[in-house]
Design an enzyme around this catalytic site. Structure first.
Site, mmCIF file in Angstrom:
data_model
loop_
_atom_site.group_PDB
_atom_site.id
_atom_site.type_symbol
_atom_site.label_atom_id
_atom_site.label_comp_id
_atom_site.label_asym_id
_atom_site.label_seq_id
_atom_site.Cartn_x
_atom_site.Cartn_y
_atom_site.Cartn_z
ATOM 1 N N VAL A 1 20.012 -20.909 2.149
ATOM 2 C CA VAL A 1 19.177 -19.775 1.752
ATOM 3 C C VAL A 1 17.716 -20.200 1.606
ATOM 4 C CG1 VAL A 1 18.707 -18.132 -0.097
ATOM 5 C CG2 VAL A 1 21.061 -18.584 0.603
ATOM 6 N N ALA A 2 17.525 -21.352 0.967
ATOM 7 C CA ALA A 2 16.157 -21.800 0.720
ATOM 8 C C ALA A 2 15.464 -22.193 2.015
ATOM 9 C CB ALA A 2 16.172 -22.973 -0.241
ATOM 10 N N GLU B 1 12.932 -16.889 6.338
ATOM 11 C CA GLU B 1 13.094 -15.458 6.590
ATOM 12 C C GLU B 1 11.779 -14.667 6.530
ATOM 13 O OE1 GLU B 1 14.481 -17.031 3.960
ATOM 14 O OE2 GLU B 1 13.171 -16.264 2.388
ATOM 15 N N ASP C 1 -20.264 -7.102 31.781
ATOM 16 C CA ASP C 1 -21.266 -6.331 32.504
ATOM 17 C C ASP C 1 -22.627 -6.731 31.987
ATOM 18 O OD1 ASP C 1 -19.594 -4.801 34.026
ATOM 19 O OD2 ASP C 1 -19.436 -3.195 32.559
ATOM 20 N N ASN D 1 12.507 -21.331 -4.052
ATOM 21 C CA ASN D 1 12.301 -20.652 -2.780
ATOM 22 C C ASN D 1 11.710 -19.267 -2.992
ATOM 23 O OD1 ASN D 1 12.743 -20.234 0.094
ATOM 24 N ND2 ASN D 1 14.337 -18.818 -0.564
HETATM 25 P P1 ATP Z 1 -23.579 -3.296 35.000
HETATM 26 O O1 ATP Z 1 -24.506 -4.445 34.915
HETATM 27 O O2 ATP Z 1 -23.172 -2.800 33.657
HETATM 28 O O3 ATP Z 1 -22.506 -3.394 36.023
HETATM 29 P P2 ATP Z 1 -25.383 -1.858 36.561
HETATM 30 O O4 ATP Z 1 -26.181 -0.750 36.012
HETATM 31 O O5 ATP Z 1 -26.078 -3.057 37.004
HETATM 32 O O6 ATP Z 1 -24.357 -2.065 35.443
HETATM 33 P P3 ATP Z 1 -24.310 0.088 38.228
HETATM 34 O O7 ATP Z 1 -24.568 1.077 37.174
HETATM 35 O O8 ATP Z 1 -23.060 0.096 38.982
HETATM 36 O O9 ATP Z 1 -24.479 -1.350 37.725
HETATM 37 O O10 ATP Z 1 -25.538 0.209 39.235
HETATM 38 C C1 ATP Z 1 -25.543 -0.522 40.436
HETATM 39 C C2 ATP Z 1 -26.804 -0.240 41.192
HETATM 40 O O11 ATP Z 1 -26.844 1.151 41.534
HETATM 41 C C3 ATP Z 1 -28.069 -0.493 40.410
HETATM 42 O O12 ATP Z 1 -28.522 -1.797 40.578
HETATM 43 C C4 ATP Z 1 -29.040 0.487 41.014
HETATM 44 O O13 ATP Z 1 -29.609 -0.058 42.191
HETATM 45 C C5 ATP Z 1 -28.163 1.639 41.409
HETATM 46 N N1 ATP Z 1 -28.172 2.679 40.382
HETATM 47 C C6 ATP Z 1 -27.871 2.556 39.078
HETATM 48 N N2 ATP Z 1 -27.971 3.717 38.438
HETATM 49 C C7 ATP Z 1 -28.341 4.623 39.352
HETATM 50 C C8 ATP Z 1 -28.597 6.032 39.327
HETATM 51 N N3 ATP Z 1 -28.457 6.736 38.207
HETATM 52 N N4 ATP Z 1 -28.960 6.623 40.467
HETATM 53 C C9 ATP Z 1 -29.070 5.925 41.609
HETATM 54 N N5 ATP Z 1 -28.847 4.622 41.706
HETATM 55 C C10 ATP Z 1 -28.489 3.960 40.603
#
Ligand code: ATP
Length: 901
Positions: free
Chosen positions: A291-292, A296, A338, A722
């Site tokens: 038991v000890a 558990e 990102d 225990n």
């Molecule tokens: P992350 O670093 O978080 O992936 P990001 O902003 O670098 O984000 P996306 O948002 O996918 O990546 O953008 C990729 C590319 O698309 C950018 O580098 C830019 O050239 C273009 N882009 C971003 N936002 C817009 C927009 N609102 N309209 C048109 N082109 C855009």
């Protein structure tokens, strides 16, 4: 409004549905009406299966293997006790152990449920709804039938909805239909009332994902009256989810239980057959030994420690969505993040523009009525509210702010150029286009996006108002400019346009984004987060690799990675550690897996590339966390060991696919959570080390005593020790603060278990010491001094119990000296020490009770012997720790990261 249960909204016209639900498409419901409906329809939630009652939970605790063994032991001891005329005190104590354990089990389930509920509440999805004529963001649980909801890519459809507007709207309905290809939606009424869910093109269903476009609809059903509500069982599985660690512990618990039963049987046989001890007496001793020694409480204590971890993480902006995630976090080896918003502030400001063959600073004069400026502010979803605040995606608001700073009448421009169609921005395509009606009856297409993408689609260029075919020299010049701006860590976007006579029948990238006239570039700064830089360094010291992933241009990405020190700013060959999406397309998965450690930056990637990057690291047995915010990030968030969603900018779909959501979108929070995860794991290890070494000490004491034919402890003594010294210190150890060196060791690998890093040898030597000291005290009093047997028993009892209490401090660190920092810094442990001590020795000191326990109160000198002997365990442990440290063995167990990995 009538009951909506059997109302087939998809067969009715928009007007009929509107009338049926007594709502208004431009105003929505009034707040009062919504409140009234909420009252009668209830909240928009799937009711989970009935939770088990506390009593049911309590009963369920008795289904555990270890508990069944204990109950059997209680029954045997009752029979033996009664037949021997000794009463059933042992049985009662075993039953108390079982009961305490069951209560602990219920408490741990409640704690875990509470933690999960709190997390659910915090991550409850939001919806955009029209109320009182305004667009409001409210919790989806507050939605009612008749509410007018707005949908856009990345949203989870919050209820069942009859669509009244759909512009390029696509919804992925796999959760309901199993079909993973998104369905294109429209608003036309269906004729067939028998149409299946997958064919109801004018409906949006709760829990499905908007992958593209925009829409608006009237809620036709909420909560249990939605299609998912009808198949609620599918979603509300309340199955107990065990973490890998808990599974390992359950397995270890079972193995140990079996081994302990064997030891107990052997002890019984040796005692009775070899040493001629009484059968009944030995039966009770063996039972109490089992038991000890059976651990558990182990799984329950781990769950409590994990649940406590979720709370601390939530306090620090990391909302963990599952218990296993707390554990996995601690073993993170690679963090893929990102760039925009997580590593940078996502506060974009235009710094330079390039048009008419010249580079201008942002504050230089600007012709507002040009295709150049229109190509950035028209394909743009920014909104200006009544206070003049610009709302929207920072990349887009930066451009509008730039124009407004140069005195543009933005609202006037939008009115002059009504948008009639669009091809929305997608991170795969990296472009956004809109079509506008012109006064002369023709149409203008404006496009903005990544310059490399846009140049490929431009056939002409506009310079000083003149349009001419674009030439190689123009392209080289644009690329040169792009590169030199990108090197300054600026995000560069390009603009283009064309004038068309007719809008194509289907508007999409192929039909619209071609034959464009290039207008120029806009370059903006997005400053890196200073705290991210510190966290990247901290992670590196902890053997964790940070990888930056971005849709941005390779050179911008490299420049920012150097500023953040993801790449060594002084190295000459940094570009060889940057891989682009195009490079990724060229190489196979095997090749990527082989070389993945060479790359710290991925640029111009699309969300699907992220899955490949994760798999490549996982092929190298690494534990990977990945951030994501868009609807297309869901697969990579699921693939990662820890999918990290963004609380502020993330889409509902991405949050739903994550294991953890950052309330502040900040990279630093990931590292904080990893640190917390490491702490939780190490605290669980402390509890394990404490429990198992103490149990081993008890086994050795009884086993060796039996070998010598000594009756060292009565069953009631073992059971009491225990009962009072196990659970409380173990839980208190779960609340230890993080070791300041937590982030100096390499991450644990998939081969490591909770017995790794020196825990296993520590359990062994500490258990042996504990047993040896108890035996020595008994020998000294009973055999050497020849004093009364009950006194010797009592002193063995005190020594064993007190050692365990002292020992709880020993396990604060595996190798560090207890005195290297304040030994009393954990107030819970101090409380457990005092509380358990009072219970343990109360039975000796309190008259009446001590008769029940058959003990003899020692005199002062004898008390001192017990205390000194018990404290010897601390000293001996200190000596062994010292040997571990000085011989370098400690370092072998706790690997320091190799920074060049
Ligand atoms: P992350 O670093 O978080 O992936 P990001 O902003 O670098 O984000 P996306 O948002 O996918 O990546 O953008 C990729 C590319 O698309 C950018 O580098 C830019 O050239 C273009 N882009 C971003 N936002 C817009 C927009 N609102 N309209 C048109 N082109 C855009």
């Amino acid at each position: 409004m009538s009951e909506s249960k059997n109302y087939l909204a998809y067969t009715e016209s928009i007007d009929q549905v509107k009338a049926h639900f007594e709502t208004d498409l431009s105003q929505g419901l009034s707040s009062q009406e919504a409140a009234k409906r909420l009252e009668s329809y209830g909240t928009n939630e799937i009711q989970e299966e009935e939770r088990r009652s506390t009593f049911q939970k309590f009963i369920d605790q008795f289904k555990d293997f270890m508990i069944i063994v204990l109950l059997a032991a209680a029954a045997i001891s009752a029979v033996v006790g009664i037949s021997q005329g000794e009463g059933i005190t042992d049985t009662i104590i075993i039953l108390i152990v079982v009961l305490l354990n069951a209560v602990l089990g219920v408490f741990q389930e409640a704690k875990a449920e509470e933690a999960i509920d709190a997390l659910k509440k915090m991550s409850s999805p939001l919806a955009h709804v029209l109320r009182d004529g305004d667009v409001k963001e409210i919790k989806s649980t507050q939605l009612v039938p008749g509410d007018v909801v707005l949908l856009e890519a990345g949203d989870v459809v919050p209820a069942d909805i009859r669509l009244v507007e759909a512009s390029s709207l696509k919804i992925e309905e796999a959760a309901l239909t199993g079909e993973s290809v998104p369905v294109e939606k429209n608003t036309d009424a269906l004729e067939n009332p028998e149409a299946g869910i997958g064919d109801r093109y004018n409906m949006g269903y709760s829990s499905t994902n908007v992958t593209y476009g925009r829409g608006k609809g009237i809620i036709t059903g909420t909560g249990m009256e939605t299609e998912v509500g009808h198949i609620a069982k599918m979603l509300s599985s309340t199955q107990k989810q065990l973490t890998p660690l808990q599974r390992d512990q359950e397995a270890l618990g079972k193995t140990l239980t079996k081994a302990i039963i064997v030891v107990a049987v052997v002890t019984f046989l040796i005692g009775t057959l070899l040493n001629g001890m009484g059968i009944m007496e030995m039966l009770l001793v063996s039972i109490s030994l089992a038991v000890a020694a059976i651990p558990e409480g182990l799984p329950a204590i781990s769950t409590i420690i994990l649940s406590l971890g979720t709370q601390t993480m939530a306090d620090r902006n990391a909302l963990v969505r599952t218990l296993p995630a707390v554990e996995t976090l601690g073993s993170t080896q690679v963090i893929c993040s990102d760039k925009t918003g997580t590593l940078t502030l996502n506060e974009m400001t235009v710094e330079h523009v390039f048009h008419d063959d010249q580079l201008f600073a942002a504050n230089q004069d600007l012709d507002l009525n040009s295709h150049f400026i229109h190509s950035f502010v028209l394909p743009n979803d920014s909104k200006v509210d009544n206070d003049g605040k610009i709302i929207g995606d920072p990349t887009e608001t930066a451009m509008v702010k730039y124009a407004i700073d140069h005195q543009m009448d933005y609202k006037g421009l939008l009115a002059d150029y009504p948008r009639i169609d669009e091809v929305p921005f997608e991170s795969d395509r990296k472009l956004m286009s809109t079509i506008h009606k012109l006064e002369d009856g023709r149409f203008a297409v404006y496009v903005k996006g990544a310059s490399d993408q846009l140049i490929q689609r431009a056939t002409q260029i506009e310079i000083n108002g003149q349009v001419r075919p674009i030439q190689e020299a123009d392209i080289s010049k644009i690329q040169e400019q792009n590169e030199s701006l990108a090197k300054q860590a600026l995000r560069v976007l390009a603009g283009a346009y064309k004038i068309i006579d007719q809008v194509p029948a289907t508007v999409n990238s192929e039909t619209v984004e071609n034959d464009l006239i290039f207008t120029g570039l806009v370059a903006m700064i997005d400053p890196e987060r200073q705290e991210a830089k510190d966290s990247i360094r901290k992670a590196r010291n902890a053997g964790i690799r940070t990888v930056m992933i971005t849709g941005d241009h390779a050179i911008t990405a490299q420049a920012i990675a150097e500023r953040l020190e993801i790449l060594d700013p002084k190295a000459a060959d940094n570009s060889s550690h940057v891989m682009t999406g195009a490079d990724l397309n060229e190489i196979s998965d095997e090749e990527l897996a082989k070389n993945v450690a060479n790359y710290s930056v991925y640029a111009r990637v699309s969300p699907e590339h992220k899955v490949r990057i994760i798999k490549a690291w996982q092929a190298n047995d690494k534990t990977v966390s990945m951030t994501g915010d868009g609807v297309n990030d869901a697969p990579s968030l699921k693939q990662a060991d820890i999918g990290v969603g963004m609380g502020i900018t993330g889409t509902e779909v991405s949050k739903g696919a994550s294991d953890m959501v950052l309330a502040d979108d900040n990279f630093q929070t990931i590292v904080v959570a990893v640190e917390e995860g490491r702490k939780v794991f190490s605290n669980i290890q402390k509890a394990v080390q404490f429990l198992l070494s103490a149990n081993l000490g008890e086994i050795i004491t009884l086993f060796v005593a039996t070998l010598f034919g000594w009756v060292i402890l009565k069953p009631i003594h073992i059971l009491w020790i225990n009962l009072v010294t196990d659970v409380f210190p173990a839980i208190a150890l779960g609340m230890e603060k993080a070791d300041p060196d937590t982030m100096k060791y390499a991450p644990r690998t998939k081969e490591d278990s909770f017995l790794s890093f020196g825990i296993f040898p520590s359990i062994l030597y500490q258990g042996v010491f504990e047993g040896a000291i108890t035996l020595l005290v008994y020998w000294y009093v009973d055999i050497h001094l020849g004093l009364e047997h009950t006194l010797a028993e009592t002193m063995a009892f005190i020594t064993l119990g007190l050692q365990q209490l002292f020992h709880s401090y020993n396990v604060k660190s595996v190798f560090k000296s207890l005195f290297s920092s304040n030994p009393f810094d954990n107030k819970y442990l101090n409380l457990a020490f005092l509380g358990s001590g009072a219970l343990l020795f109360g039975v000796i000191l309190i008259p009446g009770i001590n008769g029940f326990f058959d003990v003899h109160n020692p005199n002062l000198e004898q008390w001192i012997i017990c205390i000194v002997a018990s404290f010897a365990l601390v000293i001996l442990t200190e000596i062994v720790k010292f040997i571990f440290r000085t011989t370098g063995l400690a370092d072998k167990y706790q690997s320091i990261p190799h920074l060049d990995d």
